[in-house]
Design a protein around this motif. Structure first.
Motif, PDB file in Angstrom:
ATOM      1  N   ALA A  56      20.270 -13.169  24.095  1.00  0.00           N
ATOM      2  CA  ALA A  56      21.508 -13.842  24.491  1.00  0.00           C
ATOM      3  C   ALA A  56      21.866 -13.508  25.938  1.00  0.00           C
ATOM      4  CB  ALA A  56      22.646 -13.442  23.556  1.00  0.00           C
ATOM      5  N   LYS A  57      21.678 -12.248  26.334  1.00  0.00           N
ATOM      6  CA  LYS A  57      21.954 -11.858  27.720  1.00  0.00           C
ATOM      7  C   LYS A  57      21.012 -12.567  28.691  1.00  0.00           C
ATOM      8  CE  LYS A  57      23.953  -7.302  26.887  1.00  0.00           C
ATOM      9  NZ  LYS A  57      23.783  -5.848  27.094  1.00  0.00           N
ATOM     10  N   ALA A  58      19.753 -12.673  28.330  1.00  0.00           N
ATOM     11  CA  ALA A  58      18.779 -13.356  29.192  1.00  0.00           C
ATOM     12  C   ALA A  58      19.135 -14.831  29.344  1.00  0.00           C
ATOM     13  CB  ALA A  58      17.371 -13.201  28.629  1.00  0.00           C
ATOM     14  N   LEU A  59      19.550 -15.482  28.259  1.00  0.00           N
ATOM     15  CA  LEU A  59      19.956 -16.882  28.329  1.00  0.00           C
ATOM     16  C   LEU A  59      21.201 -17.048  29.189  1.00  0.00           C
ATOM     17  CD1 LEU A  59      19.355 -18.011  24.642  1.00  0.00           C
ATOM     18  CD2 LEU A  59      18.102 -18.769  26.666  1.00  0.00           C
ATOM     19  N   ALA A  60      22.144 -16.114  29.084  1.00  0.00           N
ATOM     20  CA  ALA A  60      23.361 -16.173  29.895  1.00  0.00           C
ATOM     21  C   ALA A  60      23.017 -16.038  31.382  1.00  0.00           C
ATOM     22  CB  ALA A  60      24.336 -15.090  29.463  1.00  0.00           C
ATOM     23  N   LYS A  61      22.089 -15.140  31.718  1.00  0.00           N
ATOM     24  CA  LYS A  61      21.664 -14.990  33.109  1.00  0.00           C
ATOM     25  C   LYS A  61      21.013 -16.275  33.615  1.00  0.00           C
ATOM     26  CE  LYS A  61      20.947 -10.067  33.685  1.00  0.00           C
ATOM     27  NZ  LYS A  61      19.965  -9.001  33.948  1.00  0.00           N
TER      28      LYS A  61
END
Length: 74
Positions: A56-61
């Protein structure tokens, strides 16, 4: 109208299954992380949770940097 409607399986691998469907009337992809029977249940849950948060963090970035990416939802 139901909140979530899963239509069909798109991909299946060792780590997860990916389905397509609808989320509050919008097309969506759903990822189901698979439990591993050879791991202790508490450890397995921690590993799968950590991987989900990292994804989820990677997608947000990606979205922040204007890359094409899906929007993670809870």
């Amino acid at each position: 109208m139901t909140a979530v409607a899963v239509d069909n399986l798109l991909f299946s691998g060792a780590e997860a299954r990916v389905y397509e469907g609808e989320f509050f009337g919008k097309r969506a992809a759903f990822k189901e992380r698979l439990a591993k029977g050879y791991r202790h249940p508490d450890m397995d849950l921690a590993i799968r949770s950590r991987r989900t948060v990292a994804e989820a963090k990677a997608l947000a970035k990606c979205r922040k940097w204007s890359c094409t990416a899906s929007t993670p939802r809870r």
